[in-house]
Design a protein around this motif. Structure first.
Motif, PDB file in Angstrom:
ATOM      1  N   TRP A   1      72.102 -11.965 -47.053  1.00 41.58           N
ATOM      2  CA  TRP A   1      71.214 -10.815 -47.464  1.00 41.58           C
ATOM      3  C   TRP A   1      69.877 -11.501 -47.892  1.00 41.58           C
ATOM      4  O   TRP A   1      69.721 -12.713 -48.318  1.00 41.58           O
ATOM      5  N   THR A   2      68.989 -10.623 -47.864  1.00 41.22           N
ATOM      6  CA  THR A   2      67.534 -11.119 -48.511  1.00 41.22           C
ATOM      7  C   THR A   2      66.972  -9.864 -49.675  1.00 41.22           C
ATOM      8  O   THR A   2      67.238  -8.891 -49.204  1.00 41.22           O
ATOM      9  N   VAL A   3      66.761 -10.496 -50.510  1.00 38.93           N
ATOM     10  CA  VAL A   3      66.210  -9.490 -51.898  1.00 38.93           C
ATOM     11  C   VAL A   3      64.813  -9.656 -51.623  1.00 38.93           C
ATOM     12  O   VAL A   3      64.114 -10.844 -51.971  1.00 38.93           O
ATOM     13  N   PHE A   4      63.960  -8.569 -51.515  1.00 47.57           N
ATOM     14  CA  PHE A   4      62.640  -8.456 -51.685  1.00 47.57           C
ATOM     15  C   PHE A   4      62.213  -7.803 -52.931  1.00 47.57           C
ATOM     16  O   PHE A   4      62.895  -6.821 -53.339  1.00 47.57           O
ATOM     17  N   LEU A   5      61.397  -8.468 -54.102  1.00 44.18           N
ATOM     18  CA  LEU A   5      61.095  -7.856 -55.262  1.00 44.18           C
ATOM     19  C   LEU A   5      59.780  -7.649 -55.193  1.00 44.18           C
ATOM     20  O   LEU A   5      58.515  -8.544 -54.845  1.00 44.18           O
TER      21      LEU A   5
ATOM     22  N   THR B   1      69.173   3.024 -43.931  1.00 43.42           N
ATOM     23  CA  THR B   1      67.690   3.127 -43.872  1.00 43.42           C
ATOM     24  C   THR B   1      67.390   1.402 -43.397  1.00 43.42           C
ATOM     25  O   THR B   1      67.805   0.850 -44.040  1.00 43.42           O
ATOM     26  N   ASN B   2      66.506   1.374 -42.459  1.00 44.79           N
ATOM     27  CA  ASN B   2      66.270  -0.086 -41.762  1.00 44.79           C
ATOM     28  C   ASN B   2      64.818  -0.464 -42.521  1.00 44.79           C
ATOM     29  O   ASN B   2      63.946   0.588 -42.754  1.00 44.79           O
ATOM     30  N   LEU B   3      64.618  -1.726 -42.882  1.00 45.65           N
ATOM     31  CA  LEU B   3      63.570  -1.856 -43.444  1.00 45.65           C
ATOM     32  C   LEU B   3      62.111  -1.553 -42.332  1.00 45.65           C
ATOM     33  O   LEU B   3      60.942  -1.335 -42.920  1.00 45.65           O
TER      34      LEU B   3
ATOM     35  N   ILE C   1      64.704  -4.382 -53.116  1.00 43.06           N
ATOM     36  CA  ILE C   1      65.247  -3.894 -52.006  1.00 43.06           C
ATOM     37  C   ILE C   1      66.241  -5.044 -51.533  1.00 43.06           C
ATOM     38  O   ILE C   1      65.719  -6.333 -51.175  1.00 43.06           O
ATOM     39  N   PHE C   2      67.306  -5.081 -51.159  1.00 43.42           N
ATOM     40  CA  PHE C   2      68.421  -5.806 -50.394  1.00 43.42           C
ATOM     41  C   PHE C   2      68.691  -5.521 -49.061  1.00 43.42           C
ATOM     42  O   PHE C   2      68.883  -4.331 -48.833  1.00 43.42           O
ATOM     43  N   VAL C   3      68.278  -6.445 -48.316  1.00 38.73           N
ATOM     44  CA  VAL C   3      68.409  -6.429 -46.966  1.00 38.73           C
ATOM     45  C   VAL C   3      69.196  -7.259 -45.974  1.00 38.73           C
ATOM     46  O   VAL C   3      69.422  -8.396 -46.469  1.00 38.73           O
ATOM     47  N   ASP C   4      70.337  -6.824 -45.254  1.00 41.88           N
ATOM     48  CA  ASP C   4      71.187  -7.548 -44.528  1.00 41.88           C
ATOM     49  C   ASP C   4      70.461  -8.279 -43.356  1.00 41.88           C
ATOM     50  O   ASP C   4      69.284  -8.034 -43.149  1.00 41.88           O
ATOM     51  N   GLU C   5      70.982  -8.889 -42.610  1.00 37.92           N
ATOM     52  CA  GLU C   5      70.572  -9.738 -41.463  1.00 37.92           C
ATOM     53  C   GLU C   5      70.097  -8.869 -40.387  1.00 37.92           C
ATOM     54  O   GLU C   5      69.050  -9.071 -39.690  1.00 37.92           O
ATOM     55  N   ALA C   6      70.643  -7.533 -40.217  1.00 34.77           N
ATOM     56  CA  ALA C   6      69.854  -6.689 -39.226  1.00 34.77           C
ATOM     57  C   ALA C   6      68.898  -5.819 -39.682  1.00 34.77           C
ATOM     58  O   ALA C   6      68.414  -4.965 -39.014  1.00 34.77           O
ATOM     59  N   GLY C   7      68.498  -6.026 -41.055  1.00 30.93           N
ATOM     60  CA  GLY C   7      67.314  -5.273 -41.569  1.00 30.93           C
ATOM     61  C   GLY C   7      67.728  -4.006 -42.264  1.00 30.93           C
ATOM     62  O   GLY C   7      66.746  -3.247 -42.666  1.00 30.93           O
ATOM     63  N   ASP C   8      68.957  -3.680 -42.301  1.00 28.55           N
ATOM     64  CA  ASP C   8      69.459  -2.632 -43.072  1.00 28.55           C
ATOM     65  C   ASP C   8      69.442  -2.956 -44.818  1.00 28.55           C
ATOM     66  O   ASP C   8      69.728  -3.763 -44.974  1.00 28.55           O
ATOM     67  N   ILE C   9      68.984  -1.840 -45.226  1.00 26.72           N
ATOM     68  CA  ILE C   9      68.701  -1.718 -46.706  1.00 26.72           C
ATOM     69  C   ILE C   9      70.212  -1.472 -47.144  1.00 26.72           C
ATOM     70  O   ILE C   9      70.577  -0.422 -46.919  1.00 26.72           O
TER      71      ILE C   9
END
Length: 473
Positions: free
Chosen positions: A262-266, A217-219, A193-201
Motif C-alpha cells: 500500500w501507499t499512504v498519502f498524508l 473508490t479509486n484514486l 488515504i491508504f491506496v493499494d497497488e490498483a489505486g483503490d482506496i
C-alpha cells in the motif's frame, strides 16, 4: 592624506562587514525557513507514522507472531477440527488483545470468528479465501464483512510439511479507524488515504471515500488527483506535491507500506505551516533590519569621527586656497562695481610670531586653521575672505557702511574668546586685532587697504585685541 587612506580602508572594511553580515543573515534566514519547513514536516509525519504503526503494523506483527505459535498450527492441523477449542482460543485472544480474530480452516472449509460465529467457505459466499489462497503472498490486507465493514490482515498458515492449513488473521472495524483518524485530524489537521497497488482506496479519514459493499473508490476518481499531470498520475509520485482541495492548499507526504503493498498519502493543510514559516521569516527579517540599522549607526558614528578628525586638514586646505593679496584686486574691483560701496577689515592674530616660536609651526598652523574656519563660518554669503599675509586675513564687505563694518569686526573679535580650545595647547587663549576702512567711490584697493592697515597698527599700539576704524578723508 593619511586620514583619507585610513577612511578609504575603513570604508572597505565596513563594506566587507556589511556584505558578510547580509550574506550571513540571508543564509541564516534560509536555514531558518528550511528548518521550519523540516520541523513542520516532521511534526506532521511523526504522529502519522505512530498511527500507522499502532493501527496497522502492530496488528500485523501480532497476527504474524501468533500465526507461528505451535498451539495454533496444531489446532489447525488436526484432521477433525476441535471447534470448541478453536472458539475458546479465539475468544481468549480477543480478550487479551482486544482485536477481532478468525481462523479459516482448509481442512474443514469453515471460517471461525472470535465472536462465536462461523461461515462455510465456498466460492459463492466467501470468494476472498479462494482468491488469496492461490496467490504467492503470505500476508494479505483486505476489506470485507460489508454489513459491518472490517479491515482484515490474513496470514497463511503451514505445517511442518509445508502443507497449507488455511488463514489466521485479525479484523478491525472501519468505524474504529474512522474514530482514530478523526481524533488525529482534530489534533493535527491532516487527512489519510491508504491506496493499494490498483489505486483503490482501502482506508481513509474521509468516510465517504471508504468502500461500500465491495465498491471501492479509486484514486483516479478524486478531482484533485484527476487535475494532476498524466506523468504524475501514472507514477503516483505525489510526495511533496502541492494540491488544492475545496480552495484550500494541501501538501502531500507519501509513505510506503511494503508489508501490504500500500501507499499512504498524508494530506497536510498549509495554513498552520504557512503561519509557522511566516513567523520564522518575520523573525529573520526583523533580525536583518536590526543588524543593518546597527551597522548604519556604526557607519554614521565612524563617518562623524573621521569628519571631525579630518576637519583641521580640510580647513588648512581651504585656508591655503583663499585668495591672496595678488588675487584680491580683481575680486575687489568686481565687488565695488556691483555694490558701489565696500568696507575692508584686516584681521591680525595677536602674538602669532610668539606662538610659532614658543610652540612650533604645527601649533601655528592649528591656530590658522581655527581662525580661518571661524571667520569663514561667520561671514555673509556676499562677503569675501582672503589671506593678506602669513598671519593676517582680509575681509571685503560689499554694500556695508563703516559703522556696520566696525560692529561686525567687534562681533568677530568677541568670538575669538569663544573659540574651541586647541587640541595640542588647550590652555592657549587666542585674540585678534582689527583695522576697518571704507570707500563709497571707485578708489584703488591699495588706497583703501592702506587706511585699514593704519587702523590695524593703531589697534596694536593701543594694546591688541581691539578694533580701530580709519576713514579716507
Amino acid at each position: 592624506m593619511n586620514v583619507f587612506r585610513t577612511l578609504h580602508r575603513s570604508f572597505l572594511i565596513l563594506f566587507a562587514v556589511v556584505v558578510i553580515a547580509i550574506v550571513t543573515l540571508v543564509h541564516f534566514s534560509i536555514s531558518k525557513i528550511v528548518a521550519e519547513q523540516s520541523r513542520a514536516q516532521q511534526q506532521s509525519l511523526s504522529p502519522a507514522i505512530a498511527l500507522i504503526v499502532e493501527q496497522l503494523l502492530k496488528p500485523l506483527h501480532t497476527s504474524e507472531a501468533l500465526g507461528k505459535s505451535k498451539e495454533l498450527v496444531e489446532l489447525m492441523d488436526n484432521e477433525n477440527i476441535d471447534e470448541t477449542e478453536v472458539f475458546s482460543t479465539l475468544a481468549r485472544l480477543n480478550r487479551e488483545f482486544n482485536l477481532y480474530f478468525f481462523i479459516a480452516s482448509e481442512k474443514s472449509r469453515t471460517q471461525y470468528n472470535s465472536d462465536g460465529s462461523q461461515i462455510e467457505l465456498n466460492p459463492q459466499q466467501v470468494n476472498w479465501y479462494f482468491k488469496y489462497r492461490d496467490t504467492d503472498a503470505n500476508t494479505i490486507a483486505d476489506i470485507g464483512k460489508w454489513e459491518d465493514t472490517h479491515f482484515y490482515i490474513d496470514i497463511k498458515i503451514y505445517n511442518e510439511n509445508n502443507e497449507f492449513l488455511g488463514f489466521f488473521g485479525i479484523g478491525k472495524s472501519l468505524q474504529s479507524f474512522l474514530s482514530v483518524f478523526d481524533s488525529y485530524k482534530q489534533q493535527y489537521g491532516y487527512d489519510f488515504i491508504f491506496v493499494d497497488e490498483a489505486g483503490d482506496i482501502m482506508l481513509s479519514s474521509e468516510a465517504n471515500l471508504l468502500a461500500d459493499y465491495s465498491d471501492f473508490t479509486n484514486l483516479s476518481e478524486l478531482p484533485w488527483f484527476a487535475s494532476l499531470p498524466e506523468e504524475v498520475k501514472n507514477q503516483r509520485a505525489l510526495n511533496n506535491r502541492l494540491i488544492t482541495i475545496n480552495q484550500q492548499d494541501y501538501l502531500v507526504a507519501e509513505v510506503k507500506l511494503s508489508q501490504f503493498k500500500w501507499t499512504v498519502f498524508l494530506l497536510t493543510p498549509l495554513d498552520q505551516r504557512q503561519a509557522d514559516i511566516s513567523r520564522a521569516f518575520i523573525f529573520s527579517v526583523v533580525t536583518l533590519l536590526v543588524v543593518v540599522f546597527g551597522l548604519f549607526l556604526l557607519i554614521y558614528n565612524l563617518l562623524y569621527y573621521f569628519r571631525r578628525d579630518m576637519q583641521p586638514e580640510v580647513i588648512v586646505r581651504v585656508a591655503n586656497r583663499l585668495p591672496d593679496r595678488n588675487n584680491l584686486a580683481r575680486h575687489y574691483e568686481e565687488l565695488l562695481c556691483e555694490y558701489q560701496s565696500l568696507s575692508v577689515i584686516l584681521v591680525d592674530i595677536d602674538n602669532f610670531s610668539t606662538i610659532n616660536d614658543t610652540y612650533g609651526r604645527n601649533v601655528g598652523d592649528e591656530v590658522l586653521d581655527s581662525i580661518s574656519s571661524y571667520l569663514a563660518s561667520n561671514l555673509r554669503e556676499k562677503d569675501l575672505l582672503g589671506r593678506w599675509s602669513s598671519e593676517e586675513f582680509i575681509i571685503l564687505l560689499p554694500d556695508t557702511g563703516p559703522h556696520e563694518a566696525f560692529d561686525i569686526a567687534q562681533n568677530l573679535r568677541h568670538g575669538f574668546g569663544s573659540l574651541p580650545a586647541l587640541k595640542s595647547q588647550p590652555h592657549l587663549q587666542l585674540t585678534g586685532s582689527f583695522g576697518v576702512s571704507f570707500t563709497a567711490s571707485p578708489r584703488p584697493m591699495n588706497e583703501v587697504t592702506a587706511h585699514a592697515e593704519d587702523a590695524l597698527y593703531q589697534a596694536r599700539r593701543d594694546g591688541c585685541n581691539l578694533v580701530r576704524l580709519q576713514l579716507i578723508e
